[in-house]
Design a protein around this motif. Structure first.
Motif, PDB file in Angstrom:
ATOM      1  N   THR A  13      36.620 -27.332  15.653  1.00 22.44           N
ATOM      2  CA  THR A  13      36.509 -28.133  14.421  1.00 22.44           C
ATOM      3  C   THR A  13      37.393 -27.591  13.298  1.00 22.44           C
ATOM      4  O   THR A  13      37.483 -28.188  12.229  1.00 22.44           O
ATOM      5  N   GLY A  14      38.033 -26.440  13.522  1.00 23.83           N
ATOM      6  CA  GLY A  14      38.900 -25.856  12.503  1.00 23.83           C
ATOM      7  C   GLY A  14      40.315 -26.423  12.563  1.00 23.83           C
ATOM      8  O   GLY A  14      40.645 -27.250  13.425  1.00 23.83           O
ATOM      9  N   GLN A  15      41.151 -25.955  11.643  1.00 22.30           N
ATOM     10  CA  GLN A  15      42.548 -26.428  11.608  1.00 22.30           C
ATOM     11  C   GLN A  15      43.253 -26.204  12.948  1.00 22.30           C
ATOM     12  O   GLN A  15      43.743 -27.153  13.592  1.00 22.30           O
ATOM     13  N   ASP A  16      43.295 -24.963  13.402  1.00 15.80           N
ATOM     14  CA  ASP A  16      44.060 -24.639  14.614  1.00 15.80           C
ATOM     15  C   ASP A  16      43.402 -25.239  15.848  1.00 15.80           C
ATOM     16  O   ASP A  16      44.094 -25.730  16.756  1.00 15.80           O
ATOM     17  N   ARG A  36      29.622 -26.009  16.054  1.00 16.15           N
ATOM     18  CA  ARG A  36      28.363 -25.572  15.480  1.00 16.15           C
ATOM     19  C   ARG A  36      27.537 -26.745  15.008  1.00 16.15           C
ATOM     20  O   ARG A  36      28.081 -27.733  14.510  1.00 16.15           O
ATOM     21  N   ASP A  61      27.718 -21.032  19.287  1.00 12.59           N
ATOM     22  CA  ASP A  61      27.959 -20.112  18.177  1.00 12.59           C
ATOM     23  C   ASP A  61      28.288 -18.762  18.789  1.00 12.59           C
ATOM     24  O   ASP A  61      27.509 -18.260  19.620  1.00 12.59           O
ATOM     25  N   ILE A  62      29.405 -18.178  18.403  1.00 11.89           N
ATOM     26  CA  ILE A  62      29.821 -16.946  19.096  1.00 11.89           C
ATOM     27  C   ILE A  62      29.002 -15.729  18.660  1.00 11.89           C
ATOM     28  O   ILE A  62      29.187 -14.651  19.199  1.00 11.89           O
ATOM     29  N   LEU A  83      39.243 -19.085  18.854  1.00  8.16           N
ATOM     30  CA  LEU A  83      39.729 -19.357  17.490  1.00  8.16           C
ATOM     31  C   LEU A  83      38.595 -19.318  16.472  1.00  8.16           C
ATOM     32  O   LEU A  83      38.842 -19.404  15.266  1.00  8.16           O
ATOM     33  N   SER A  87      36.898 -17.243   8.621  1.00 10.62           N
ATOM     34  CA  SER A  87      38.337 -16.990   8.486  1.00 10.62           C
ATOM     35  C   SER A  87      38.809 -16.844   7.036  1.00 10.62           C
ATOM     36  O   SER A  87      40.004 -16.697   6.799  1.00 10.62           O
ATOM     37  N   TYR A 157      37.304  -9.005   6.363  1.00 10.91           N
ATOM     38  CA  TYR A 157      37.872  -9.896   7.379  1.00 10.91           C
ATOM     39  C   TYR A 157      38.915  -9.143   8.217  1.00 10.91           C
ATOM     40  O   TYR A 157      38.872  -9.155   9.452  1.00 10.91           O
ATOM     41  N   LYS A 161      38.707  -8.229  12.181  1.00 11.30           N
ATOM     42  CA  LYS A 161      39.734  -8.702  13.117  1.00 11.30           C
ATOM     43  C   LYS A 161      40.448  -7.524  13.804  1.00 11.30           C
ATOM     44  O   LYS A 161      40.967  -7.659  14.908  1.00 11.30           O
ATOM     45  N   HIS A 187      49.545 -19.946   8.643  1.00 12.73           N
ATOM     46  CA  HIS A 187      50.054 -21.262   9.021  1.00 12.73           C
ATOM     47  C   HIS A 187      49.117 -22.317   8.447  1.00 12.73           C
ATOM     48  O   HIS A 187      47.907 -22.193   8.483  1.00 12.73           O
TER      49      HIS A 187
HETATM   50  P1  NAP Z   1      39.285 -22.472  10.253  1.00 12.36           P
HETATM   51  O1  NAP Z   1      39.923 -23.761   9.894  1.00 12.36           O
HETATM   52  O2  NAP Z   1      38.476 -21.738   9.241  1.00 12.36           O
HETATM   53  O3  NAP Z   1      38.405 -22.722  11.560  1.00 12.36           O
HETATM   54  C1  NAP Z   1      37.479 -21.768  12.021  1.00 12.36           C
HETATM   55  C2  NAP Z   1      36.671 -22.368  13.144  1.00 12.36           C
HETATM   56  O4  NAP Z   1      35.710 -21.394  13.596  1.00 12.36           O
HETATM   57  C3  NAP Z   1      35.855 -23.620  12.757  1.00 12.36           C
HETATM   58  O5  NAP Z   1      35.830 -24.496  13.849  1.00 12.36           O
HETATM   59  C4  NAP Z   1      34.475 -23.036  12.521  1.00 12.36           C
HETATM   60  O6  NAP Z   1      33.440 -23.970  12.683  1.00 12.36           O
HETATM   61  C5  NAP Z   1      34.441 -22.026  13.645  1.00 12.36           C
HETATM   62  N1  NAP Z   1      33.397 -20.995  13.474  1.00 12.36           N
HETATM   63  C6  NAP Z   1      33.144 -20.235  12.394  1.00 12.36           C
HETATM   64  N2  NAP Z   1      32.125 -19.400  12.642  1.00 12.36           N
HETATM   65  C7  NAP Z   1      31.729 -19.637  13.913  1.00 12.36           C
HETATM   66  C8  NAP Z   1      30.717 -19.111  14.749  1.00 12.36           C
HETATM   67  N3  NAP Z   1      29.897 -18.164  14.328  1.00 12.36           N
HETATM   68  N4  NAP Z   1      30.597 -19.594  16.013  1.00 12.36           N
HETATM   69  C9  NAP Z   1      31.407 -20.573  16.459  1.00 12.36           C
HETATM   70  N5  NAP Z   1      32.376 -21.138  15.702  1.00 12.36           N
HETATM   71  C10 NAP Z   1      32.533 -20.664  14.443  1.00 12.36           C
HETATM   72  O7  NAP Z   1      40.392 -21.418  10.752  1.00 12.36           O
HETATM   73  P2  NAP Z   1      41.880 -21.693  11.296  1.00 12.36           P
HETATM   74  O8  NAP Z   1      42.823 -21.630  10.141  1.00 12.36           O
HETATM   75  O9  NAP Z   1      41.885 -22.852  12.205  1.00 12.36           O
HETATM   76  O10 NAP Z   1      42.126 -20.356  12.116  1.00 12.36           O
HETATM   77  C11 NAP Z   1      41.783 -20.266  13.502  1.00 12.36           C
HETATM   78  C12 NAP Z   1      41.663 -18.808  13.888  1.00 12.36           C
HETATM   79  O11 NAP Z   1      42.903 -18.139  13.644  1.00 12.36           O
HETATM   80  C13 NAP Z   1      40.620 -18.011  13.101  1.00 12.36           C
HETATM   81  O12 NAP Z   1      40.082 -17.061  13.989  1.00 12.36           O
HETATM   82  C14 NAP Z   1      41.424 -17.323  12.020  1.00 12.36           C
HETATM   83  O13 NAP Z   1      40.766 -16.148  11.596  1.00 12.36           O
HETATM   84  C15 NAP Z   1      42.712 -17.047  12.758  1.00 12.36           C
HETATM   85  N6  NAP Z   1      43.935 -16.994  11.959  1.00 12.36           N
HETATM   86  C16 NAP Z   1      44.273 -18.035  11.145  1.00 12.36           C
HETATM   87  C17 NAP Z   1      45.479 -17.983  10.439  1.00 12.36           C
HETATM   88  C18 NAP Z   1      45.911 -19.117   9.552  1.00 12.36           C
HETATM   89  O14 NAP Z   1      46.841 -18.908   8.758  1.00 12.36           O
HETATM   90  N7  NAP Z   1      45.334 -20.291   9.667  1.00 12.36           N
HETATM   91  C19 NAP Z   1      46.336 -16.869  10.590  1.00 12.36           C
HETATM   92  C20 NAP Z   1      45.952 -15.838  11.440  1.00 12.36           C
HETATM   93  C21 NAP Z   1      44.763 -15.912  12.131  1.00 12.36           C
HETATM   94  P3  NAP Z   1      32.943 -24.925  11.442  1.00 12.36           P
HETATM   95  O15 NAP Z   1      33.939 -26.048  11.396  1.00 12.36           O
HETATM   96  O16 NAP Z   1      31.593 -25.313  11.870  1.00 12.36           O
HETATM   97  O17 NAP Z   1      32.982 -24.063  10.208  1.00 12.36           O
END
Ligand code: NAP
Ligand code: G4F
Length: 344
Positions: A13-16, A36, A61-62, A83, A87, A157, A161, A187
């Motif tokens: 459900t997140g961006q990536d 979730r 839920d992880i 993913l 975050s 955070y 990580k 990104h």
């Molecule tokens: P995001 O949009 O915040 O998405 C995070 C996802 O994780 C959402 O689907 C969220 O669910 C889910 N989540 C959160 N807590 C959880 C839990 N306890 N159990 C299961 N699911 C859970 O993040 P993103 O930007 O797509 O990033 C994806 C991953 O890459 C993350 O791990 C982030 O830390 C890492 N990352 C991101 C970037 C970046 O620039 N975007 C760069 C480096 C690393 P809900 O929708 O329910 O909240």
């Protein structure tokens, strides 16, 4: 391409996660993904693929090892993409314990499930440039980070990580699992969460233009980030798992810009030219032509410890994965602003 491979994805459900699910479905995968339970709908980013016949959504839920163990034992995936994360760096200072449970121990839970139920699968861990911390200097100023650079995380955070990074490496070395870290620099996209700085800037400035908000209120204007487009980065994640040997890779553009530059570029697309006046918390941005106040600083957005500057060297990914970021900052800003002009 029709591989009939099975992927298990957390964070769909997140961006990536939303972009990665699209990519895997396009490549013919059967995709099992956790989402979730929420009191409101949290599926906005995946509405368009929810009914896909090869997409299977599971409540998950992880932080719940029994849930993850059961799902992985049933699905027996060929590829796992973790993913899921708390975050948001600033939020991690407020919920450090929870952030550790999700971002550190959650990663371990999935590795243990893989070791028990699908040891021949391949695991992608969403690692991050936040591991580096932006503290490295060389004789020319700040360093450009590569896969051999030292880590110095600057937030709960980043520290959580870092555990994720090392437990992936440890399970690779200890048990021979194919597990790799994608060390991704920032990104963004039209789907970026609206509390991250880029999307906050584009949505808020569009709202100012439409008369729905008075001003963009922001924190550290001088932080620098290496910003790419998320859709390109998920392709890099997939390529890491198509290698014969598990390794860690940086994905980055190799260029860095200040938050204030992102604001200036957004303003330009909206027909404004920013003139900055004052300094520190008193600094404000005005439209040069009309004198209208557009931007002000609020110290509540400052962090207890800041990552001042991030810039990554994507050479290894280019050489071994044939991956490189093609979308530059100008195009990224344009896409985000155009999207927000339609939707805000
Ligand atoms: P995001 O949009 O915040 O998405 C995070 C996802 O994780 C959402 O689907 C969220 O669910 C889910 N989540 C959160 N807590 C959880 C839990 N306890 N159990 C299961 N699911 C859970 O993040 P993103 O930007 O797509 O990033 C994806 C991953 O890459 C993350 O791990 C982030 O830390 C890492 N990352 C991101 C970037 C970046 O620039 N975007 C760069 C480096 C690393 P809900 O929708 O329910 O909240
Ligand atoms: O957009 P941000 O919140 O992203 P940040 O902290 O770089 O973290 C993002 O990228 C990481 C990769 O390096 C990911 F691992 C992480 O999951 C996340 O996706 O903040 C960027 C910069 C910071 O220096 C922050 O202090 O922008 C500065 N900033 C200034 N004003 C602001 C604001 N950040 C936010 N979120 N909100 C502001 O008002």
């Amino acid at each position: 391409m029709n591989t009939k491979k099975i992927a298990f994805l957390t964070g769909i459900t997140g961006q990536d996660g939303s972009y990665l699910a699209e990519l895997l479905l396009d490549k013919g995968y059967v995709v099992h993904a956790t989402m979730r339970r929420a009191s409101t709908f949290n599926t906005e980013r995946i509405e368009h693929i929810m009914e896909h016949e090869r997409l299977h959504l599971h409540h998950g839920d992880i932080t719940d090892p029994t849930n993850i163990m059961r799902l992985i034992s049933e699905v027996k995936p060929d590829e796992i993409y973790n993913l899921a994360a708390q975050s948001h760096v600033a939020v991690s200072f407020e919920v450090p314990h929870y952030t550790a449970q999700v971002d550190a121990t959650g990663t371990l839970t999935i590795l243990e499930a893989m070791r028990a139920h699908c040891p021949n699968a391949k695991f992608y861990q969403a690692s991050t440039s936040e591991l580096y911390g932006g503290m490295e200097y060389n004789k020319n100023g700040y360093g450009v980070y590569n896969e051999r650079s030292a880590f110095h995380p600057r937030s709960p955070y980043g520290v959580a990580k870092l555990y994720g990074f090392w437990i992936i490496k440890n399970y690779r070395e200890s048990y021979g699992l194919f597990a790799c870290n994608g060390i991704l620099f920032n990104h963004e996209s039209e789907r970026r969460g609206k509390t991250f700085v880029t999307r906050k800037i584009t949505t808020n400035m569009v709202q100012v233009q439409k008369g729905k908000r008075n001003v963009l209120t922001i924190g550290n204007l001088d932080a620098e980030r290496d910003w790419g487009h998320a859709q390109e980065y998920v392709e890099g994640m997939w390529r890491m798992l198509q290698q014969d040997k598990a390794q860690d890779f940086i994905l980055a553009t190799g260029k860095t810009y200040k938050v204030r530059t992102f604001i200036e570029m957004t303003a330009k697309h909206l027909g404004w030219e920013i003139e900055w006046k004052g300094s520190g918390v008193e600094e404000k941005g005005y439209d040069k032509e009309t004198g209208k106040l557009l931007v002000e600083v609020d110290p509540k957005y400052f962090r207890p410890a800041e990552v001042d500057r991030l810039i990554g060297d994507p050479a290894k990914a280019k050489e071994m994965l044939g991956w490189e970021a093609k979308i530059g900052l100008e195009e990224l800003v344009e896409r985000m602003v155009n999207y927000d002009l339609k939707h805000e």
